[in-house]
Design a protein around this motif. Structure first.
Motif, PDB file in Angstrom:
ATOM      1  N   LEU A  45       0.841  -1.194   0.000  1.00 35.95           N
ATOM      2  CA  LEU A  45       0.000   0.000   0.000  1.00 35.95           C
ATOM      3  C   LEU A  45       0.878   1.247   0.000  1.00 35.95           C
ATOM      4  O   LEU A  45       1.823   1.346   0.786  1.00 35.95           O
ATOM      5  N   ALA A  46       0.550   2.187  -0.870  1.00 34.54           N
ATOM      6  CA  ALA A  46       1.400   3.368  -1.059  1.00 34.54           C
ATOM      7  C   ALA A  46       1.018   4.482  -0.087  1.00 34.54           C
ATOM      8  O   ALA A  46       0.578   5.555  -0.495  1.00 34.54           O
ATOM      9  N   TYR A  47       1.218   4.231   1.212  1.00 35.50           N
ATOM     10  CA  TYR A  47       1.054   5.291   2.200  1.00 35.50           C
ATOM     11  C   TYR A  47       2.361   6.078   2.249  1.00 35.50           C
ATOM     12  O   TYR A  47       3.196   5.902   3.139  1.00 35.50           O
ATOM     13  N   ASN A  48       2.539   6.969   1.269  1.00 37.61           N
ATOM     14  CA  ASN A  48       3.831   7.619   1.075  1.00 37.61           C
ATOM     15  C   ASN A  48       4.217   8.548   2.213  1.00 37.61           C
ATOM     16  O   ASN A  48       5.400   8.870   2.382  1.00 37.61           O
ATOM     17  N   ARG A  49       3.258   8.951   3.045  1.00 35.64           N
ATOM     18  CA  ARG A  49       3.615   9.842   4.145  1.00 35.64           C
ATOM     19  C   ARG A  49       4.484   9.142   5.190  1.00 35.64           C
ATOM     20  O   ARG A  49       5.144   9.808   5.981  1.00 35.64           O
ATOM     21  N   ARG A  50       4.501   7.833   5.188  1.00 39.71           N
ATOM     22  CA  ARG A  50       5.441   7.112   6.042  1.00 39.71           C
ATOM     23  C   ARG A  50       6.898   7.428   5.682  1.00 39.71           C
ATOM     24  O   ARG A  50       7.798   7.196   6.490  1.00 39.71           O
ATOM     25  N   PHE A  51       7.107   7.944   4.475  1.00 39.97           N
ATOM     26  CA  PHE A  51       8.460   8.196   3.989  1.00 39.97           C
ATOM     27  C   PHE A  51       8.784   9.682   3.864  1.00 39.97           C
ATOM     28  O   PHE A  51       9.807  10.039   3.285  1.00 39.97           O
ATOM     29  N   LEU A  52       7.921  10.546   4.396  1.00 38.84           N
ATOM     30  CA  LEU A  52       8.244  11.962   4.433  1.00 38.84           C
ATOM     31  C   LEU A  52       9.512  12.181   5.251  1.00 38.84           C
ATOM     32  O   LEU A  52       9.731  11.499   6.259  1.00 38.84           O
ATOM     33  N   PRO A  53      10.377  13.138   4.876  1.00 33.00           N
ATOM     34  CA  PRO A  53      11.548  13.444   5.705  1.00 33.00           C
ATOM     35  C   PRO A  53      11.166  13.752   7.153  1.00 33.00           C
ATOM     36  O   PRO A  53      11.888  13.360   8.076  1.00 33.00           O
ATOM     37  N   SER A  54      10.061  14.441   7.361  1.00 35.17           N
ATOM     38  CA  SER A  54       9.616  14.756   8.724  1.00 35.17           C
ATOM     39  C   SER A  54       9.293  13.496   9.507  1.00 35.17           C
ATOM     40  O   SER A  54       9.617  13.370  10.698  1.00 35.17           O
ATOM     41  N   VAL A  55       8.671  12.533   8.848  1.00 34.73           N
ATOM     42  CA  VAL A  55       8.292  11.283   9.509  1.00 34.73           C
ATOM     43  C   VAL A  55       9.519  10.414   9.747  1.00 34.73           C
ATOM     44  O   VAL A  55       9.653   9.769  10.795  1.00 34.73           O
ATOM     45  N   GLN A  56      10.427  10.378   8.792  1.00 35.77           N
ATOM     46  CA  GLN A  56      11.654   9.607   8.975  1.00 35.77           C
ATOM     47  C   GLN A  56      12.439  10.114  10.184  1.00 35.77           C
ATOM     48  O   GLN A  56      12.960   9.324  10.978  1.00 35.77           O
ATOM     49  N   GLU A  57      12.515  11.434  10.348  1.00 31.39           N
ATOM     50  CA  GLU A  57      13.222  12.004  11.491  1.00 31.39           C
ATOM     51  C   GLU A  57      12.461  11.735  12.782  1.00 31.39           C
ATOM     52  O   GLU A  57      13.070  11.422  13.820  1.00 31.39           O
ATOM     53  N   ALA A  58      11.130  11.854  12.747  1.00 34.12           N
ATOM     54  CA  ALA A  58      10.329  11.541  13.939  1.00 34.12           C
ATOM     55  C   ALA A  58      10.510  10.083  14.340  1.00 34.12           C
ATOM     56  O   ALA A  58      10.653   9.766  15.534  1.00 34.12           O
ATOM     57  N   ARG A  59      10.517   9.189  13.367  1.00 31.34           N
ATOM     58  CA  ARG A  59      10.697   7.763  13.641  1.00 31.34           C
ATOM     59  C   ARG A  59      12.058   7.504  14.289  1.00 31.34           C
ATOM     60  O   ARG A  59      12.177   6.709  15.232  1.00 31.34           O
ATOM     61  N   ARG A  60      13.089   8.197  13.802  1.00 36.59           N
ATOM     62  CA  ARG A  60      14.424   8.046  14.387  1.00 36.59           C
ATOM     63  C   ARG A  60      14.433   8.509  15.844  1.00 36.59           C
ATOM     64  O   ARG A  60      14.993   7.827  16.726  1.00 36.59           O
ATOM     65  N   MET A  61      13.793   9.646  16.123  1.00 35.69           N
ATOM     66  CA  MET A  61      13.765  10.174  17.486  1.00 35.69           C
ATOM     67  C   MET A  61      12.970   9.266  18.418  1.00 35.69           C
ATOM     68  O   MET A  61      13.351   9.053  19.577  1.00 35.69           O
TER      69      MET A  61
END
Length: 333
Positions: free
Chosen positions: A123-139
């Protein structure tokens, strides 16, 4: 069966199809666009420089070897049927625009087709790959996981009512649009173990409910709450609390951070490669996960999507309490 291994097919040549093609070009992939009308095909060719064919998917499959890999970006009413046509033709790797259909029956047909054929359908939930989300996931991972989260998936009801979307899409608007935010919230905060959902009101275009509210607990122990209203002003947003930080994604493309011991909310600097600056945010990372396996653990497959839809989305839509979904808890906790 001979397969087209050299090109990624894009089925559906509207704005999303064009955005996918531009991102694929930046990643070094060749593309065949598949559309219905000559005008849309011409616009796709002009915008992307890639070959495209008119006449629809069936005509393309009759004239070309089926693709090993395809992206389905058609109008929502034919997402599931287009993906199933490709699966029947032999395609075994598909990225299907969210939410992969208009209702639960579409989700069930697609998940069943993927399971019976052995196809990998994402499923193409592309917001999972936003730079903002990637940084939030890391934190969130750095801080030991979420302890609480909240989200809002309000949409402007008057604008939706006046839109050209088919009535069936409007009736299923939570699936069609609200799941962008709901998916992201549970992706970051953890899948719900318990969920109590409430709805109020009714609208001509969305008779199930006009407003939504609820709360629950994730499998990881994070408490969460949500609200949305189609009759009042509002906007999308996700807020995740860890023991060290509050992470606010409002709008989703930006990350604002409040550190423990401070009331200040600071905007995070997000690293965006120069070659991706003009591409639709989220698509490059999503395509690397789909085509190269880089970050694939952050994709949602058709079976997990169906479980989420039946156990979570349908409950939010109907307003009911019960147990949630465990589909990918391990990779999100």
């Amino acid at each position: 069966m001979e397969m087209d291994q050299s090109r990624v097919w894009i089925v559906g040549l509207g704005p999303m199809g064009i955005a996918y093609a531009k991102a694929l070009r930046a990643l070094g992939h060749d593309v065949l666009g598949v559309g219905r009308g000559a005008q849309g095909v011409a616009a796709f060719r002009e915008a992307t420089g890639f070959e495209a064919v008119a006449g629809g998917l069936e005509a393309a499959l009759a004239a070309h070897a089926p693709p090993a890999r395809a992206i389905v970006a058609t109008p929502i009413m034919v997402l599931a049927s287009s993906a199933l046509t490709l699966i029947s033709a032999g395609t075994r790797d598909l990225l299907v625009e969210k939410p992969a259909g208009v209702d639960l029956e579409d989700f069930r047909r697609l998940a069943r087709g993927a399971e019976e054929s052995g196809a990998r359908v994402w499923l193409a939930y592309n917001r999972r790959f936003l730079p903002s989300v990637q940084e939030a996931r890391r934190m969130i991972a750095e801080d030991g996981g979420a302890v609480a989260f909240s989200f809002e998936f309000s949409d402007p009801g008057d604008r939706i009512a006046a839109s050209a979307h088919p009535p069936e899409v409007k009736r299923n608007w939570l699936y069609a649009n609200g799941t962008h935010v709901i998916d992201l919230a549970f992706h970051l905060g953890g899948e719900p173990e318990l969920l109590s959902a409430y709805v109020e009101g009714s609208l001509d275009w969305h008779p199930a409910a006009a407003s939504f509210s609820g709360a629950g607990r994730s499998f990881g122990g994070a408490l969460f709450s949500y609200q949305a209203n189609y009759e009042a002003p509002g906007r999308w947003g996700v807020v995740v609390d860890t023991r060290q930080r509050r992470l606010s994604l409002r709008p989703l493309e930006e990350l604002h951070v409040q550190k423990r011991g401070s009331f200040a909310l600071e905007k995070a600097d997000l690293a965006i490669p120069p070659e991706e600056a003009d591409l639709k945010p989220g698509l490059p990372g999503q395509l690397r996960a789909f085509l190269q396996g880089e970050g694939r653990e952050h994709l949602l497959d058709a079976a997990a999507h169906l479980e989420r839809a039946e156990q979570v989305y349908a409950r939010i839509l109907a307003g009911s309490a019960g147990h949630g979904s465990r589909n990918d808890v391990e990779k999100q906790s």
